[in-house]
Design an enzyme around this catalytic site. Structure first.
Site, PDB file in Angstrom:
ATOM      1  N   TRP A 151       5.547 -20.777 -26.384  1.00 16.40           N
ATOM      2  CA  TRP A 151       5.131 -20.417 -27.745  1.00 16.40           C
ATOM      3  C   TRP A 151       6.204 -19.523 -28.369  1.00 16.40           C
ATOM      4  O   TRP A 151       6.687 -18.584 -27.698  1.00 16.40           O
ATOM      5  CB  TRP A 151       3.784 -19.683 -27.665  1.00 16.40           C
ATOM      6  CG  TRP A 151       3.217 -19.213 -28.958  1.00 16.40           C
ATOM      7  CD1 TRP A 151       3.177 -19.917 -30.145  1.00 16.40           C
ATOM      8  CD2 TRP A 151       2.581 -17.951 -29.223  1.00 16.40           C
ATOM      9  NE1 TRP A 151       2.544 -19.168 -31.100  1.00 16.40           N
ATOM     10  CE2 TRP A 151       2.177 -17.959 -30.572  1.00 16.40           C
ATOM     11  CE3 TRP A 151       2.309 -16.825 -28.451  1.00 16.40           C
ATOM     12  CZ2 TRP A 151       1.518 -16.885 -31.164  1.00 16.40           C
ATOM     13  CZ3 TRP A 151       1.660 -15.768 -29.036  1.00 16.40           C
ATOM     14  CH2 TRP A 151       1.266 -15.789 -30.379  1.00 16.40           C
TER      15      TRP A 151
ATOM     16  N   ASP B  45      -2.051 -17.014 -20.062  1.00 17.23           N
ATOM     17  CA  ASP B  45      -2.371 -17.031 -21.491  1.00 17.23           C
ATOM     18  C   ASP B  45      -3.343 -18.194 -21.696  1.00 17.23           C
ATOM     19  O   ASP B  45      -2.976 -19.357 -21.565  1.00 17.23           O
ATOM     20  CB  ASP B  45      -1.083 -17.229 -22.311  1.00 17.23           C
ATOM     21  CG  ASP B  45      -1.330 -17.048 -23.797  1.00 17.23           C
ATOM     22  OD1 ASP B  45      -2.507 -16.932 -24.193  1.00 17.23           O
ATOM     23  OD2 ASP B  45      -0.350 -17.030 -24.571  1.00 17.23           O
TER      24      ASP B  45
ATOM     25  N   LYS C 105      -9.172 -20.727 -31.497  1.00 18.50           N
ATOM     26  CA  LYS C 105      -9.211 -22.191 -31.572  1.00 18.50           C
ATOM     27  C   LYS C 105     -10.586 -22.741 -31.190  1.00 18.50           C
ATOM     28  O   LYS C 105     -11.114 -23.594 -31.888  1.00 18.50           O
ATOM     29  CB  LYS C 105      -8.159 -22.810 -30.647  1.00 18.50           C
ATOM     30  CG  LYS C 105      -6.870 -22.016 -30.527  1.00 18.50           C
ATOM     31  CD  LYS C 105      -5.979 -22.111 -31.738  1.00 18.50           C
ATOM     32  CE  LYS C 105      -4.806 -21.157 -31.574  1.00 18.50           C
ATOM     33  NZ  LYS C 105      -3.735 -21.324 -32.497  1.00 18.50           N
TER      34      LYS C 105
END
Ligand code: LMR
Length: 396
Positions: free
Chosen positions: A130, A211, A246
């Site tokens: 990311w 993560d 999300k």
């Protein structure tokens, strides 16, 4: 004081959304930032979130500060989601959780913790990762290193290269692993590969930081914790950064958490006492609203079941778009093989488009993709698919 300040470069992901918003083209398509769009192109508020908000509005009787580690019910529910309610880690209380402002907030807090307690430790990030991982940890004063991940030839995982590069990580360093739905590639290790990585990390004395921002978007809420659970069988100590942006659609409510798993309760609580101070020096205590929503939904059996259905709808729509994208490109006569995108999971895929092609898509077609070639599949719809694939065909 301000005369000499230089303009900062735009953020590689959120900066694109700013440019997208300013683009007057009515047919523009934003496939940059990882935000889910439904079939009509809207980012919906989940029904379960609306119901939880109605209940909160009725019941909430104070706006006093939360504890530095947030709302205890939220933290307990989050642990149930991470490990499964019956898990030994929960029974033995060797996990401690702090509610944080989003997954990003959790990553920064753990970065500050590492820099304070282990100032010589480097953090190892997958190549690619990311776009914000490096910058968060560098801002926290950590040194970032890379381990191999994606095989550009197959657009899949190069597990042998990953394993070999993990072997070189020195004892006392930290490795960041993506719990599922790897961002930006959409490529995840199998449970067997997770297990092998766990063995290696245990042998080398490297601390995992998982993560975990997309639970439920790959194969299901329970299925997506498989990798994490394999790891917990091999490694006793770890950090986990969570996000509900999300899977609850709570992007702007900044709803995340940092969980520490230790050898036992005393150790987890000791580490958390240090984490708490990093929180206090950053933002004092977390915002409440998103955490309340999650706590209400997960504490109610029926609402939780309904939420699991809503997550399944999100996941299925994204997977449908993966198939349609590959099929439409093929129908348009595109020669390049995009079929690996069907196997990938979560919001993102690595398209293999070059920087030049990405720039042309933006400048000539108002189609926004991250510079690395990462595409947010969750931003595709039946309505924008034809235009998108036609444009990709022309830039190829
Ligand atoms: C992304 O990768 O697009 C998301 O995680 C949103 C962000 O903050 O970058």
């Amino acid at each position: 004081m301000f005369e000499k300040v230089q303009i900062a470069p735009p953020d590689p992901i959120l900066g694109l959304t700013e440019t997208f918003k300013a683009d007057p083209n009515p047919d523009k398509i934003n496939l940059s930032v990882g935000v889910y769009k439904d079939a009509t192109g809207k980012t919906p508020v989940l029904e379960t979130v609306k119901e939880a908000e109605r209940r909160i509005l009725k019941q909430e009787d104070s706006k006093g500060y939360l504890p530095m580690t947030g709302e205890p019910v939220y933290c307990a529910q989050l642990q149930g989601l991470l490990f499964g309610e019956e898990h030994e880690i929960i029974a033995s209380k060797r996990a401690a959780t702090a509610q944080c402002p989003g997954g990003t907030g959790a990553l920064r807090v753990v970065g500050d913790y590492l820099n304070f307690v282990h100032p010589d430790a480097s953090i190892w990030l997958s190549d690619p990762t990311w776009a914000n991982h490096n910058t968060i940890f560098e801002a926290a004063g950590l040194k970032c290193e890379k381990y191999a991940y994606r095989d550009p030839k197959t657009n899949g995982l190069d597990f042998d290269a990953m394993y070999e590069s993990i072997k070189k990580i020195p004892q006392g360093d930290v490795i960041l692993l993506h719990g599922c739905c790897h961002n930006p590639t959409g490529i995840d290790p199998t449970p067997e590969q997770w297990s092998k990585v766990g063995d290696l990390l245990a042998k080398q004395g490297v601390l995992p930081l998982v993560d975990f921002a997309y639970q439920g978007l790959a194969n299901g809420i329970e299925e997506d914790r498989e990798g994490l659970l394999e790891l917990t069988k091999k490694v006793k100590q770890m950090f986990i950064c969570s996000s509900f942006s999300k899977n609850f659609g709570l992007y702007r409510e900044r709803t995340g958490a940092l969980t520490v798993v230790g050898d036992d309760k005393k150790q987890a609580d000791t580490v958390m006492s240090q984490v708490k101070l990093r929180i206090r020096y950053n933002y004092s205590n977390p915002p409440s609203h998103g955490g309340q929503i999650v706590a209400v939904v997960l504490s109610d059996k029926d609402l939780k079941a309904q939420w699991i259905e809503e997550v399944a709808d999100i996941r299925e729509r994204i997977n449908e778009m993966r198939h349609l994208f590959v099929k439409t490109l093929k129908e348009k006569g595109v020669q390049q093989d995009f079929s690996s995108i069907i196997e990938q999971r979560g919001m993102f895929s690595f398209s293999g488009l070059t920087k030049d092609q990405v720039n042309r898509l933006r400048d000539e077609y108002s189609i926004y993709i991250v510079g690395s070639g990462r595409i947010n599949v969750a931003g595709m719809t039946r309505d924008n698919m034809d235009r998108l694939c036609e444009a990709i065909k022309s830039v190829l």
